[in-house]
Design a protein around this motif. Structure first.
Motif, mmCIF file in Angstrom:
data_model
loop_
_atom_site.group_PDB
_atom_site.id
_atom_site.type_symbol
_atom_site.label_atom_id
_atom_site.label_comp_id
_atom_site.label_asym_id
_atom_site.label_seq_id
_atom_site.Cartn_x
_atom_site.Cartn_y
_atom_site.Cartn_z
ATOM 1 N N PHE A 198 9.008 26.308 -45.379
ATOM 2 C CA PHE A 198 9.816 25.102 -45.592
ATOM 3 C C PHE A 198 10.460 24.592 -44.306
ATOM 4 O O PHE A 198 10.854 23.433 -44.231
ATOM 5 N N THR A 199 10.570 25.443 -43.288
ATOM 6 C CA THR A 199 11.080 24.935 -42.017
ATOM 7 C C THR A 199 10.093 23.958 -41.389
ATOM 8 O O THR A 199 10.460 23.151 -40.528
ATOM 9 N N VAL A 200 8.844 24.031 -41.822
ATOM 10 C CA VAL A 200 7.813 23.107 -41.333
ATOM 11 C C VAL A 200 7.692 21.898 -42.258
ATOM 12 O O VAL A 200 7.722 20.752 -41.806
ATOM 13 N N VAL A 201 7.579 22.122 -43.563
ATOM 14 C CA VAL A 201 7.322 21.024 -44.494
ATOM 15 C C VAL A 201 8.580 20.199 -44.797
ATOM 16 O O VAL A 201 8.474 19.059 -45.242
ATOM 17 N N ALA A 202 9.764 20.762 -44.558
ATOM 18 C CA ALA A 202 11.003 20.032 -44.833
ATOM 19 C C ALA A 202 11.582 19.408 -43.570
ATOM 20 O O ALA A 202 12.794 19.234 -43.435
ATOM 21 N N ASN A 207 19.036 18.982 -42.648
ATOM 22 C CA ASN A 207 19.897 19.908 -43.383
ATOM 23 C C ASN A 207 19.076 20.897 -44.204
ATOM 24 O O ASN A 207 19.406 22.081 -44.273
ATOM 25 N N ALA A 208 18.008 20.399 -44.826
ATOM 26 C CA ALA A 208 17.122 21.284 -45.579
ATOM 27 C C ALA A 208 16.381 22.223 -44.632
ATOM 28 O O ALA A 208 16.181 23.409 -44.930
ATOM 29 N N PHE A 209 15.976 21.698 -43.485
ATOM 30 C CA PHE A 209 15.323 22.511 -42.453
ATOM 31 C C PHE A 209 16.237 23.658 -42.012
ATOM 32 O O PHE A 209 15.816 24.816 -41.927
ATOM 33 N N ALA A 210 17.502 23.336 -41.753
ATOM 34 C CA ALA A 210 18.463 24.353 -41.320
ATOM 35 C C ALA A 210 18.682 25.400 -42.408
ATOM 36 O O ALA A 210 18.731 26.605 -42.133
ATOM 37 N N ALA A 211 18.803 24.933 -43.659
ATOM 38 C CA ALA A 211 19.003 25.856 -44.775
ATOM 39 C C ALA A 211 17.813 26.801 -44.910
ATOM 40 O O ALA A 211 17.979 27.999 -45.194
ATOM 41 N N LEU A 242 18.270 33.179 -54.562
ATOM 42 C CA LEU A 242 17.117 32.827 -53.730
ATOM 43 C C LEU A 242 16.322 31.694 -54.363
ATOM 44 O O LEU A 242 15.913 30.742 -53.687
ATOM 45 N N GLY A 243 16.104 31.798 -55.678
ATOM 46 C CA GLY A 243 15.387 30.737 -56.374
ATOM 47 C C GLY A 243 16.150 29.428 -56.328
ATOM 48 O O GLY A 243 15.553 28.352 -56.136
ATOM 49 N N GLY A 244 17.473 29.495 -56.489
ATOM 50 C CA GLY A 244 18.293 28.293 -56.427
ATOM 51 C C GLY A 244 18.258 27.652 -55.052
ATOM 52 O O GLY A 244 18.140 26.428 -54.921
ATOM 53 N N ALA A 245 18.357 28.472 -54.009
ATOM 54 C CA ALA A 245 18.342 27.951 -52.641
ATOM 55 C C ALA A 245 17.008 27.280 -52.317
ATOM 56 O O ALA A 245 16.969 26.160 -51.782
ATOM 57 N N LEU A 246 15.899 27.961 -52.629
ATOM 58 C CA LEU A 246 14.578 27.374 -52.369
ATOM 59 C C LEU A 246 14.382 26.070 -53.128
ATOM 60 O O LEU A 246 13.866 25.082 -52.583
ATOM 61 N N SER A 247 14.802 26.061 -54.395
ATOM 62 C CA SER A 247 14.647 24.858 -55.216
ATOM 63 C C SER A 247 15.461 23.704 -54.647
ATOM 64 O O SER A 247 14.976 22.562 -54.571
ATOM 65 N N ALA A 248 16.703 23.979 -54.248
ATOM 66 C CA ALA A 248 17.556 22.925 -53.700
ATOM 67 C C ALA A 248 16.976 22.372 -52.400
ATOM 68 O O ALA A 248 16.983 21.149 -52.164
ATOM 69 N N ILE A 251 13.978 20.152 -53.428
ATOM 70 C CA ILE A 251 14.368 18.917 -54.104
ATOM 71 C C ILE A 251 14.991 17.937 -53.117
ATOM 72 O O ILE A 251 14.652 16.747 -53.094
ATOM 73 N N ILE A 252 15.884 18.419 -52.270
ATOM 74 C CA ILE A 252 16.588 17.533 -51.336
ATOM 75 C C ILE A 252 15.662 17.023 -50.223
ATOM 76 O O ILE A 252 15.815 15.897 -49.746
ATOM 77 N N SER A 253 14.672 17.822 -49.838
ATOM 78 C CA SER A 253 13.720 17.373 -48.814
ATOM 79 C C SER A 253 12.540 16.620 -49.419
ATOM 80 O O SER A 253 11.605 16.256 -48.688
ATOM 81 N N LYS A 254 12.570 16.405 -50.735
ATOM 82 C CA LYS A 254 11.499 15.689 -51.444
ATOM 83 C C LYS A 254 10.136 16.365 -51.243
ATOM 84 O O LYS A 254 9.111 15.708 -51.061
ATOM 85 N N THR A 255 10.137 17.672 -51.314
ATOM 86 C CA THR A 255 8.886 18.444 -51.204
ATOM 87 C C THR A 255 8.734 19.330 -52.439
ATOM 88 O O THR A 255 8.402 20.515 -52.333
ATOM 89 N N GLU A 256 8.986 18.737 -53.596
ATOM 90 C CA GLU A 256 9.022 19.501 -54.849
ATOM 91 C C GLU A 256 7.728 20.261 -55.121
ATOM 92 O O GLU A 256 7.763 21.416 -55.568
ATOM 93 N N PHE A 257 6.585 19.623 -54.842
ATOM 94 C CA PHE A 257 5.312 20.256 -55.192
ATOM 95 C C PHE A 257 4.806 21.220 -54.125
ATOM 96 O O PHE A 257 3.710 21.783 -54.266
ATOM 97 N N VAL A 258 5.613 21.411 -53.085
ATOM 98 C CA VAL A 258 5.295 22.483 -52.138
ATOM 99 C C VAL A 258 5.646 23.836 -52.764
ATOM 100 O O VAL A 258 4.982 24.845 -52.517
ATOM 101 N N LEU A 259 6.678 23.845 -53.601
ATOM 102 C CA LEU A 259 7.161 25.096 -54.194
ATOM 103 C C LEU A 259 6.082 25.899 -54.921
ATOM 104 O O LEU A 259 5.927 27.093 -54.669
ATOM 105 N N PRO A 260 5.340 25.298 -55.857
ATOM 106 C CA PRO A 260 4.347 26.110 -56.577
ATOM 107 C C PRO A 260 3.168 26.541 -55.712
ATOM 108 O O PRO A 260 2.449 27.470 -56.081
ATOM 109 N N VAL A 261 2.960 25.886 -54.566
ATOM 110 C CA VAL A 261 1.869 26.284 -53.674
ATOM 111 C C VAL A 261 2.343 27.388 -52.733
ATOM 112 O O VAL A 261 1.776 28.479 -52.690
#
Length: 327
Positions: A198-202, A207-211, A242-248, A251-261
């Motif tokens: 997510f540091t790459v895709v976000a 802020n999402a990158f930093a998180a 961990l699940g909450g942090a990844l999901s947030a 969602i905030i970086s608008k990369t929702e469909f990266v999660l299941p991949v």
């Protein structure tokens, strides 16, 4: 906007700081958990090799959560271009803390108070949905209801459906990460790889990158204590967080469909439980897997715990790489 060199330097600094803080917090927390006799109970129907883990301190995920929140807030104050804590950072921290609180209450009742029943399934689900709805409303208002499908190159406006969609994504992901937390170092190592992805895709949201990079550092720190044989478990406190942090972050970086991949292991673990329950209830008690979640299936098949973790990490790395290259 930061240059590529500045972004790389920021990532290294944040990861190192997060690693050090989370490791120190875990070292301080571990003797406290031992004094509280916050030992993990092992299910008798589980793999016999796991019985030796009975009594290992749990709720160690508190150090991940505290490290993540402290570093995220300090990122906003000292490292962000604006030198202030953004609303995005506050929301990511809120979601992480809220899911950690749900897990902590459940862990505390069962482990410290020694009561078999923690929160009921309905109570946990209701609280998870409530937190996810807050995130959905924030993200919808702040960034709109468009959802991208990276591999397909499509962007669709989900409109009102966006809010139940986000709730489903967050609740499903947090519980999937929770199911993944069943072997020494499994959830923390897989999540570290996903966070690094997510540091790459976000990259569109600093802020999402930093998180994401902070979460990566905290997970690596926890692995110092959680690798086989584990000195401490994260408990629901950590896995739900961990699940909450990844999901947030997604969602905030608008990369929702990266999660299941990127988080394909989470998906497989959750599906294995669903398949097992479905087959058991419809086929007169027959089991599809030796045991679910699927990491226990491989264990009972004779694979060493460490090899299962390595295999799942390799799969995660491959899918994260595919997401980065193709998505």
């Amino acid at each position: 906007m930061l240059s590529e060199d500045q972004r790389l330097l920021l990532a290294i600094v944040l990861a190192v700081i997060a690693f050090i803080i989370a490791a120190l917090l875990e070292a301080l927390l571990l003797p406290v958990l031992r004094r509280l006799k916050a030992g993990q109970s092992i299910r008798e129907e589980g793999p016999k090799a796991h019985m030796a883990k009975s009594g290992t301190p749990t709720m160690g995920g508190l150090a991940i959560v505290l490290g993540f929140v402290l570093c995220s807030l300090n990122y906003g104050l000292f490292f962000s271009p604006e030198k202030t804590i953004s609303r995005d950072t506050l929301v990511i921290c809120f979601v992480t803390l809220a899911y950690a609180a749900i897990g902590f209450i459940d862990d505390y009742i069962k482990v410290v108070k020694k009561r078999n029943l923690g929160l009921t399934a309905i109570q946990k689900l209701a609280l998870q949905i409530f937190v996810a709805l807050i995130l959905a409303i924030y993200a919808g208002n702040a960034y709109g209801t468009m959802v991208g499908f990276p591999i397909l190159g499509l962007t669709i406006n989900f409109r009102l459906f966006y809010y139940p969609f986000v709730v489903f994504v967050v609740v499903a992901m947090t519980n999937a990460v929770n199911l993944t937390d069943g072997l020494d170092g499994l959830a923390s190592s897989v999540t570290a790889i996903v966070a690094l992805c997510f540091t790459v895709v976000a990259r569109n949201n600093l802020n999402a990158f930093a998180a994401a990079i902070i979460l990566y550092g905290c997970c690596l720190a926890f692995l110092l204590f959680n690798h086989h044989p584990a000195k401490v478990f994260m408990g629901d406190t950590g896995s739900l967080a961990l699940g909450g942090a990844l999901s947030a972050i997604a969602i905030i970086s608008k990369t929702e469909f990266v999660l299941p991949v990127a988080g394909i292991i989470y998906v497989i673990e959750a599906l294995s439980v669903i398949i097992q329950v479905f087959v058991f209830k419809t086929q007169n008690g027959r089991r599809f897997f030796r045991m679910a979640p699927i990491h226990h299936h491989f264990e009972l098949g004779g694979m060493k715990e460490t090899k299962v973790v390595i295999m799942f990490c390799i799969v995660t790395t491959v899918f994260c790489a595919l997401e980065i290259l193709v998505g």
